[in-house]
Design an enzyme around this catalytic site. Structure first.
Site, PDB file in Angstrom:
ATOM      1  N   LYS A 159       0.837  -1.219   0.000  1.00  0.00           N
ATOM      2  CA  LYS A 159       0.000   0.000   0.000  1.00  0.00           C
ATOM      3  C   LYS A 159       0.870   1.267   0.000  1.00  0.00           C
ATOM      4  CE  LYS A 159      -2.132  -1.150   3.843  1.00  0.00           C
ATOM      5  NZ  LYS A 159      -1.448  -2.431   4.098  1.00  0.00           N
ATOM      6  N   ARG A 211      11.370  -5.750   4.948  1.00  0.00           N
ATOM      7  CA  ARG A 211      11.261  -4.298   4.738  1.00  0.00           C
ATOM      8  C   ARG A 211      12.283  -3.558   5.609  1.00  0.00           C
ATOM      9  NH1 ARG A 211       5.527  -1.897   5.332  1.00  0.00           N
ATOM     10  NH2 ARG A 211       5.565  -3.282   7.118  1.00  0.00           N
ATOM     11  N   ARG A 230      11.044  -1.709  10.983  1.00  0.00           N
ATOM     12  CA  ARG A 230       9.904  -1.229  11.761  1.00  0.00           C
ATOM     13  C   ARG A 230       9.673  -2.155  12.958  1.00  0.00           C
ATOM     14  NH1 ARG A 230       4.738   0.083   8.079  1.00  0.00           N
ATOM     15  NH2 ARG A 230       3.692  -1.252   9.576  1.00  0.00           N
TER      16      ARG A 230
HETATM   17  P1  AP5 Z   1       4.797  -1.598   1.836  1.00  0.00           P
HETATM   18  O1  AP5 Z   1       4.445  -0.768   0.658  1.00  0.00           O
HETATM   19  O2  AP5 Z   1       5.541  -0.966   2.946  1.00  0.00           O
HETATM   20  O3  AP5 Z   1       3.493  -2.374   2.359  1.00  0.00           O
HETATM   21  P2  AP5 Z   1       2.202  -1.841   3.134  1.00  0.00           P
HETATM   22  O4  AP5 Z   1       1.017  -2.474   2.494  1.00  0.00           O
HETATM   23  O5  AP5 Z   1       2.231  -0.361   3.239  1.00  0.00           O
HETATM   24  O6  AP5 Z   1       2.442  -2.553   4.501  1.00  0.00           O
HETATM   25  P3  AP5 Z   1       2.300  -2.002   6.018  1.00  0.00           P
HETATM   26  O7  AP5 Z   1       3.011  -2.982   6.869  1.00  0.00           O
HETATM   27  O8  AP5 Z   1       2.692  -0.568   6.074  1.00  0.00           O
HETATM   28  O9  AP5 Z   1       0.785  -2.150   6.215  1.00  0.00           O
HETATM   29  P4  AP5 Z   1       0.043  -2.121   7.546  1.00  0.00           P
HETATM   30  O10 AP5 Z   1      -1.332  -1.941   7.045  1.00  0.00           O
HETATM   31  O11 AP5 Z   1       0.251  -3.274   8.413  1.00  0.00           O
HETATM   32  O12 AP5 Z   1       0.749  -0.932   8.347  1.00  0.00           O
HETATM   33  P5  AP5 Z   1       0.287   0.550   8.716  1.00  0.00           P
HETATM   34  O13 AP5 Z   1       1.479   1.369   8.768  1.00  0.00           O
HETATM   35  O14 AP5 Z   1      -0.853   0.947   7.860  1.00  0.00           O
HETATM   36  O15 AP5 Z   1       5.610  -2.859   1.284  1.00  0.00           O
HETATM   37  C1  AP5 Z   1       6.115  -3.849   2.169  1.00  0.00           C
HETATM   38  C2  AP5 Z   1       7.499  -4.313   1.679  1.00  0.00           C
HETATM   39  O16 AP5 Z   1       7.354  -5.010   0.433  1.00  0.00           O
HETATM   40  C3  AP5 Z   1       8.490  -3.179   1.409  1.00  0.00           C
HETATM   41  O17 AP5 Z   1       9.753  -3.621   1.779  1.00  0.00           O
HETATM   42  C4  AP5 Z   1       8.410  -2.966  -0.106  1.00  0.00           C
HETATM   43  O18 AP5 Z   1       9.630  -2.485  -0.633  1.00  0.00           O
HETATM   44  C5  AP5 Z   1       8.100  -4.365  -0.593  1.00  0.00           C
HETATM   45  N1  AP5 Z   1       7.224  -4.393  -1.770  1.00  0.00           N
HETATM   46  C6  AP5 Z   1       6.105  -3.643  -1.956  1.00  0.00           C
HETATM   47  N2  AP5 Z   1       5.513  -3.959  -3.119  1.00  0.00           N
HETATM   48  C7  AP5 Z   1       6.257  -4.966  -3.674  1.00  0.00           C
HETATM   49  C8  AP5 Z   1       6.140  -5.733  -4.853  1.00  0.00           C
HETATM   50  N3  AP5 Z   1       5.118  -5.562  -5.728  1.00  0.00           N
HETATM   51  N4  AP5 Z   1       7.080  -6.685  -5.098  1.00  0.00           N
HETATM   52  C9  AP5 Z   1       8.079  -6.894  -4.231  1.00  0.00           C
HETATM   53  N5  AP5 Z   1       8.260  -6.194  -3.088  1.00  0.00           N
HETATM   54  C10 AP5 Z   1       7.354  -5.242  -2.808  1.00  0.00           C
HETATM   55  O19 AP5 Z   1      -0.285   0.340  10.178  1.00  0.00           O
HETATM   56  C11 AP5 Z   1       0.569   0.028  11.254  1.00  0.00           C
HETATM   57  C12 AP5 Z   1      -0.231  -0.032  12.549  1.00  0.00           C
HETATM   58  O20 AP5 Z   1      -0.828   1.244  12.812  1.00  0.00           O
HETATM   59  C13 AP5 Z   1      -1.417  -1.005  12.569  1.00  0.00           C
HETATM   60  O21 AP5 Z   1      -0.999  -2.314  12.899  1.00  0.00           O
HETATM   61  C14 AP5 Z   1      -2.307  -0.371  13.631  1.00  0.00           C
HETATM   62  O22 AP5 Z   1      -1.847  -0.661  14.913  1.00  0.00           O
HETATM   63  C15 AP5 Z   1      -2.120   1.118  13.402  1.00  0.00           C
HETATM   64  N6  AP5 Z   1      -3.127   1.662  12.462  1.00  0.00           N
HETATM   65  C16 AP5 Z   1      -2.878   2.245  11.255  1.00  0.00           C
HETATM   66  N7  AP5 Z   1      -4.019   2.592  10.658  1.00  0.00           N
HETATM   67  C17 AP5 Z   1      -5.032   2.228  11.505  1.00  0.00           C
HETATM   68  C18 AP5 Z   1      -6.442   2.306  11.429  1.00  0.00           C
HETATM   69  N8  AP5 Z   1      -7.076   2.855  10.370  1.00  0.00           N
HETATM   70  N9  AP5 Z   1      -7.158   1.812  12.479  1.00  0.00           N
HETATM   71  C19 AP5 Z   1      -6.547   1.271  13.551  1.00  0.00           C
HETATM   72  N10 AP5 Z   1      -5.220   1.158  13.679  1.00  0.00           N
HETATM   73  C20 AP5 Z   1      -4.449   1.638  12.661  1.00  0.00           C
HETATM   74 MG    MG Z   2       2.427   1.013   4.836  1.00  0.00          MG
END
Ligand code: AP5
Ligand code: MG
Length: 215
Positions: free
Chosen positions: A14, A128, A161
């Site tokens: 994402k 990552r 992270r």
């Molecule tokens: P990356 O693009 O970083 O993936 P991502 O989908 O953004 O993954 P996240 O771990 O950030 O998602 P998340 O939803 O768990 O975390 P968030 O920060 O939102 O890609 C991942 C890796 O793969 C990278 O190394 C990249 O280079 C590689 N990659 C990407 N695409 C690729 C491809 N096509 N091929 C190969 N490699 C690839 O949330 C974190 C925490 O915050 C949650 O757990 C929660 O506690 C809190 N939080 C956030 N939002 C909310 C909400 N709305 N409600 C409640 N709690 C929330």
């Molecule tokens: Mg993310």
């Protein structure tokens, strides 16, 4: 003017796609996870609360997230549209967000549902690395920096992270299945959802998204 939601499990790409979309379409990228991480870094009260949940792989409470997002989306920089990464993440958040949009006479353009297998997601999250200074994201295998462990953009040492340890990633996947995946059905009901295969390389995934968003 577009209002786009990126939906999908942890590690599916994402944030990576959001950067590409934001550059090509000149859209503001709003990531709730990034907002929480910035608050944790600054030691704000919001950061202290969010940290308790995030380090366990749990979701931050709905009310807190919705209040935060609703406030952020009223800033002037959101008036031409935005790209939401990581919000909404529960049916409660989606319903409340829909009512909030409706009360403003607004609507979502599209919800991009990006999917990949759990095996791929675990590999992506655990491999990552992120830059603590400029936020750029890398992957040790699929998207490595030019010099190992160093950010290409700003030369800062990369970090992992806190919630990317394998056990926490598995917990986040379970939380996604239980609390976030019901949103696929929710948005299918609104006719706004578009599926994206998140398994191929990042530019291939981006091509699918561009085809959906148009020129
Ligand atoms: P990356 O693009 O970083 O993936 P991502 O989908 O953004 O993954 P996240 O771990 O950030 O998602 P998340 O939803 O768990 O975390 P968030 O920060 O939102 O890609 C991942 C890796 O793969 C990278 O190394 C990249 O280079 C590689 N990659 C990407 N695409 C690729 C491809 N096509 N091929 C190969 N490699 C690839 O949330 C974190 C925490 O915050 C949650 O757990 C929660 O506690 C809190 N939080 C956030 N939002 C909310 C909400 N709305 N409600 C409640 N709690 C929330
Ligand atoms: Mg993310």
């Amino acid at each position: 003017m577009k209002r786009v939601v990126l939906l999908g499990p942890p590690g599916v790409g994402k944030g990576t796609q959001a950067e590409l979309i934001s550059e090509k379409y000149n859209m503001l990228h709003i990531s709730t996870g990034d907002i929480f991480r910035a608050n944790i870094k600054e030691g704000t009260p919001l950061g202290k609360t969010a940290k308790e949940y995030m380090e366990k792989g749990l979701l931050v409470p709905d009310e807190l997230v919705c209040d935060l997002v609703e406030d952020r989306l009223t800033w002037d920089d959101c008036k031409d549209g935005y790209l939401l990464d990581g919000f909404p993440r529960t049916v409660y958040q989606a319903e409340r967000f829909d009512s909030w949009l409706k009360s403003r006479g607004e609507d979502l353009s599209v919800v991009l549902d990006i999917q990949a297998s759990d095996e791929l997601l675990i590999g992506r999250a655990t491999g990552r690395r992120v830059c603590p200074a400029c936020g750029k994201t890398y992957h040790i295998v699929s998207n490595p920096p030019k010099t190992e462990g160093i950010c290409d953009n700003c030369g800062t040492a990369l970090i992992q992270r806190a919630d990317d340890a394998e056990e926490t990633v598995k917990k986040r996947l379970k939380v996604y299945q239980d609390q976030t995946s019901p949103l696929i059905e929710y948005y299918t009901g609104t006719g706004k959802i578009a599926e994206v295969d998140g398994a191929p390389g990042l530019m291939e995934v981006f091509e699918q998204i561009c085809a959906l968003l148009g020129e």
